[in-house]
Motif scaffolding. Structure first.
Motif, PDB file in Angstrom:
ATOM      1  N   PRO A 219       0.647  -1.484  -0.179  1.00 55.42           N
ATOM      2  CA  PRO A 219       0.191  -0.012   0.494  1.00 55.42           C
ATOM      3  C   PRO A 219       0.501   1.107  -0.086  1.00 55.42           C
ATOM      4  CG  PRO A 219      -0.048  -1.446   2.036  1.00 55.42           C
ATOM      5  CD  PRO A 219       0.814  -1.967   1.192  1.00 55.42           C
ATOM      6  N   MET A 220       0.377   2.416  -0.582  1.00 52.77           N
ATOM      7  CA  MET A 220       1.361   3.310  -0.524  1.00 52.77           C
ATOM      8  C   MET A 220       0.322   4.723  -0.277  1.00 52.77           C
ATOM      9  SD  MET A 220       3.840   3.223  -3.346  1.00 52.77           S
ATOM     10  CE  MET A 220       4.156   4.577  -3.544  1.00 52.77           C
ATOM     11  N   ASP A 221       0.833   5.272   0.311  1.00 55.03           N
ATOM     12  CA  ASP A 221      -0.352   6.483   1.020  1.00 55.03           C
ATOM     13  C   ASP A 221       0.520   8.143   0.511  1.00 55.03           C
ATOM     14  OD1 ASP A 221       2.421   8.020   2.133  1.00 55.03           O
ATOM     15  OD2 ASP A 221       2.183   7.172   4.034  1.00 55.03           O
ATOM     16  N   PHE A 222       1.146   7.861  -0.692  1.00 55.18           N
ATOM     17  CA  PHE A 222       1.697   8.648  -1.393  1.00 55.18           C
ATOM     18  C   PHE A 222       1.562  10.329  -0.369  1.00 55.18           C
ATOM     19  CE2 PHE A 222      -0.891   6.092  -3.581  1.00 55.18           C
ATOM     20  CZ  PHE A 222      -0.422   5.887  -4.458  1.00 55.18           C
ATOM     21  N   SER A 223       2.187  10.393   0.837  1.00 52.59           N
ATOM     22  CA  SER A 223       2.376  11.652   1.804  1.00 52.59           C
ATOM     23  C   SER A 223       3.256  12.485   1.297  1.00 52.59           C
ATOM     24  CB  SER A 223       2.217  11.681   3.221  1.00 52.59           C
ATOM     25  OG  SER A 223       3.500   9.944   3.412  1.00 52.59           O
ATOM     26  N   GLY A 224       4.267  11.864   0.627  1.00 52.71           N
ATOM     27  CA  GLY A 224       5.559  12.331  -0.056  1.00 52.71           C
ATOM     28  C   GLY A 224       5.525  12.272  -1.594  1.00 52.71           C
ATOM     29  N   SER A 225       6.605  11.862  -1.895  1.00 53.42           N
ATOM     30  CA  SER A 225       6.481  11.292  -3.056  1.00 53.42           C
ATOM     31  C   SER A 225       6.249  10.620  -3.374  1.00 53.42           C
ATOM     32  CB  SER A 225       8.420  12.006  -3.459  1.00 53.42           C
ATOM     33  OG  SER A 225       9.186  11.257  -4.300  1.00 53.42           O
TER      34      SER A 225
END
Length: 341
Positions: A219-225
């Motif tokens: 899972p990716m949370d996309f909080s940054g790059s």
């Protein structure tokens, strides 16, 4: 003898000159969706050369406003949406539709905010680009009978018009590329934040299950790059377990991060580890080797959205329609194509 009056050309005449069917000419002149941009432009050019100007083209349609999900990190326009905007603008210009674009964070897409944008731009139709409407927003749209087209979006209830890539089949095909190359343990780096992405997850999982392979959802949370996050997560996974030999990535930014981590781990791509991305973004051609990915015709999504809106302006009570654009494999160099093995 009196001079014969020149007759207004028929649709059959235009079809013969353009080398297409009469039904295709009819759909283009009615601004209906489902026709490629190049075919549409060709038919309109032939029609104009013959002096054919249908009523639908003489009447300027109501204006449309595109609200586009801004990049959560930079607050600007994501590179994925740039070509969609180009397609929207081109389609609106072709149809003579007044058209405006505004960036909006999805968490601020409230009825009051959207009403304000529409009033300020004097727009009657609303394009939600990369924005899944909340229950509150959906209720407002229904109560106010606002013409809405979801662009790069899908409505699970099919009450709103929409256009999107064929996410299920695109992800299914991406998984098959890895499976056909002999991989049986595959990482899947993705989010689950949008209906369109959940369709990709479903397509990937279906392909894996069909072939009896094994996958691990990362899972990716996309909080940054996204690239940096994918690099870090892949590096940790490979340090613990080297049995996974391939990765399917939700988009090409993620695939770039995976490629960097795999290369740093001393693995050869695609001999030791294969990668398939999605979207065919400009970065896909900048890696070494170039990414194997799945091409989304983003400009076509924009053009089709305009056609859907024009059809909605004509009939506010028609059943909602959703159009899917096929997703095309791009060879690249991060997975061996079956034909080349």
């Amino acid at each position: 003898m009196s001079e014969t009056k020149s007759k207004r050309p028929r649709q059959a005449d235009i079809a013969a000159l353009a080398g297409v069917s009469i039904s295709t000419v009819s759909r283009v002149l009615a601004n209906e969706p489902g026709i490629s941009g190049s075919v549409r432009e060709h038919i309109l050019r032939v029609a104009a050369e013959r002096g054919y100007q249908p009523k639908s083209l003489m009447e300027a349609p109501a204006g449309g406003l595109a609200l586009i999900a801004s990049d959560s990190v930079t607050g600007g326009l994501s590179v994925f949406y740039e070509s969609i905007v180009e397609g929207l603008r081109a389609g609106a210009m072709e149809a003579g539709m007044p058209f405006e674009v505004r960036l909006l964070r999805e968490d601020r897409a409230s009825p009051d905010a959207i009403r304000g944008h529409m009033e300020a731009t004097k727009s009657e139709g609303l394009f939600l680009v990369g924005i899944d409407p909340s229950d509150v927003l959906r209720q407002w749209i229904e109560e106010e009978n606002v013409p809405v087209v979801l662009v790069n979006g899908t409505d699970p209830q099919l009450k709103l018009d929409g256009v999107s890539p064929s996410n299920f089949f695109g992800a299914f095909q991406a998984a098959e590329r890895l499976l056909d190359a002999g991989h049986r343990k595959i990482l899947h780096l993705t989010g689950s934040h949008r209906h369109t992405i959940r369709e990709r997850v479903r397509g990937f999982d279906t392909a894996i299950a069909t072939r009896g392979a094994e996958s691990l959802l990362v899972p990716m949370d996309f909080s940054g790059s996204a690239t940096r996050e994918a690099h870090e997560r892949t590096a940790v996974l490979l340090a613990k377990d080297k049995s996974y030999t391939a990765a399917f990535c939700m988009n090409d930014f993620i695939a770039v991060g995976v490629l960097e981590a795999v290369t740093e781990a001393g693995l050869r791509v695609p001999e030791d580890f294969a990668i398939v991305g999605f979207d065919d973004l400009p970065c896909a051609m900048m890696t070494n080797p170039p990414l194997s990915t799945m091409r989304v015709d983003r400009a076509a999504l924009g053009r089709e959205a305009i056609a859907l809106m024009i059809a909605r302006f004509r009939d506010r009570t028609a059943p909602a329609r959703h159009l899917c654009q096929a997703v095309v494999p791009v060879s690249g160099g991060t997975v061996p194509d079956a034909k080349n093995r």
